[in-house]
Design an enzyme around this catalytic site. Structure first.
Site, PDB file in Angstrom:
ATOM      1  N   TYR A 141     -10.690  35.733  43.177  1.00  0.00           N
ATOM      2  CA  TYR A 141     -11.738  36.750  43.316  1.00  0.00           C
ATOM      3  C   TYR A 141     -12.915  36.440  42.407  1.00  0.00           C
ATOM      4  O   TYR A 141     -14.075  36.485  42.827  1.00  0.00           O
ATOM      5  CB  TYR A 141     -11.186  38.136  42.994  1.00  0.00           C
ATOM      6  N   TYR A 183     -16.559  34.938  43.882  1.00  0.00           N
ATOM      7  CA  TYR A 183     -17.387  36.134  43.987  1.00  0.00           C
ATOM      8  C   TYR A 183     -18.719  35.832  44.646  1.00  0.00           C
ATOM      9  O   TYR A 183     -19.325  36.695  45.275  1.00  0.00           O
ATOM     10  CB  TYR A 183     -17.623  36.742  42.610  1.00  0.00           C
TER      11      TYR A 183
END
Length: 399
Positions: A251, A255
């Site tokens: 993540y 991003y």
């Protein structure tokens, strides 16, 4: 630490450079290469003193240099006019009664579209996951701002830079460890408040950092932890602590993809001061990559949790650089390999280029990739990977 490659590794890497790209740029830069051919017998060598290249107007200055290096290294591969005639994507037209002009083109990634940005973020995610595999302890920190320090709600990189310096000193003094970072600054989806996501490789907070549980999440049912000690180091608000799972790492590393919605760059509507920021330590995943380099080159993929990924560009460039600097390959044979296969054009030109190279095997035996690859595999067990002695005192063993 510098690493050295043996003949087996470079031979397998030659096959690696033949792989088709894992993605396709939607707005590639396409240089047009032209050269003059004398109209004589089909086996006459091209007069490369008259070689010239023309570029489209959309090329940037720094990209022209890349293209020039690529073009300058394909001359040996395109020596014989007989093979030139077998390539359909080469166009030919008469210049005068004595010469012909032949031309070909190949795409280079723009590094700006959603596909290129996705490729870069995936490479960083793979590197971050490999770096996490090299440490027993990793953690994820979420650095927030309280109302007193929110100010104009604009991310300031100096804040995170100073915090990283303080945290390095703290961990080195109390735990005697060296740590690395991967940090992304973003704005919240609901209220737009700025905050930072940070992956710390090589250390995670313990009870000494005064961890305090609290209920968080959308429904206030998730148990989370805050560190009072890290809050003192941060000085701008709270510091939440989380486990460094592969999902959290991907993540943070990927991003940058959140900026694209149906191919639209959301950052294009923001001023430069309001754009999200990302920073990472150098050489993420390098030790893990060289520890399993034989396995990666044999499969030509990096396997993490059952998923197969291509080689990040950082590792490809590093291998090419090591080969260029290693005295073991300072021979006429390997100079030819570097010239034809380890240049920018090796992984930038389309698959048709490699199809054409296979047509040259009978004329240029050095380009017989299959035999070279099989011969390298036969001697795989006899080869070792070791660093230069001048840069490392200990033994670096990959077994």
């Amino acid at each position: 630490m510098r690493y050295s490659l043996d003949s087996y590794l470079i031979s397998v890497y030659i096959r690696l450079t033949q792989r088709k790209s894992d993605y396709m740029c939607t707005n590639p830069i396409i240089p047009i290469v032209q050269y003059k051919v004398p109209v004589k017998s089909s086996l006459d060598v091209v007069d490369w003193s008259k070689f010239r290249s023309n570029f489209k107007a959309n090329l940037f200055f720094f990209e022209k240099n890349v293209v020039r290096r690529a073009v300058s290294n394909v001359d040996e591969a395109f020596r014989f006019t007989e093979q030139l005639k077998q390539v359909s994507y080469l166009s030919t037209f008469d210049l005068d009664g004595y010469h012909q002009v032949k031309q070909f083109s190949f795409p280079l990634p723009c590094r700006k579209c959603s596909e290129c940005l996705q490729k870069r973020s995936k490479d960083l995610a793979v590197q971050a996951t490999m770096e996490a595999r090299s440490h027993e302890e990793n953690s994820v920190l979420i650095l927030t701002y309280d109302n007193d320090h929110l100010g104009d709600n604009i991310l300031d990189y100096d804040h995170i830079r100073v915090f990283q310096k303080r945290l390095r000193r703290y961990v080195d003094y109390h735990y005697g460890k060296k740590i690395k970072f991967l940090t992304v600054g973003e704005y919240g989806d609901k209220k737009g408040r700025m905050h930072w996501h940070m992956i710390v490789f090589g250390w995670k907070p313990k009870s000494e950092e005064q961890l305090e549980p609290y209920l968080g999440g959308k429904y206030r049912t998730d148990v989370r932890y805050r560190s009072r000690k890290l809050k003192e180091l941060w000085k701008f608000g709270y510091v939440d602590v989380d486990e460094a799972t592969d999902g959290n790492i991907f993540y943070v590393a990927r991003y940058v993809q959140k900026k694209f919605v149906v191919g639209c760059d959301l950052d294009s509507s923001k001023s430069s001061s309001r754009r999200e920021k990302k920073t990472a330590s150098q050489a993420l995943g390098l030790d893990y990559f060289f520890s399993y380099l034989r396995q990666f080159l044999k499969t030509k993929r990096i396997v993490l949790n059952g998923f197969r990924y291509g080689f990040p560009r950082y590792f490809k460039d590093l291998l090419r650089k090591l080969v260029s600097e290693d005295s073991e390959f300072d021979t006429e044979y390997y100079n030819a390999l570097r010239k034809r296969l380890l240049s920018v054009c090796s992984y930038s030109m389309v698959n048709k280029y490699f199809t054409y190279l296979e047509c040259l095997v009978e004329v240029l035996p050095v380009l017989n990739f299959h035999d070279l690859y099989q011969r390298a595999l036969r001697y795989m067990d006899q080869s070792i990977l070791k660093p230069h002695a001048s840069d490392h005192d200990g033994e670096y063993n990959t077994t």
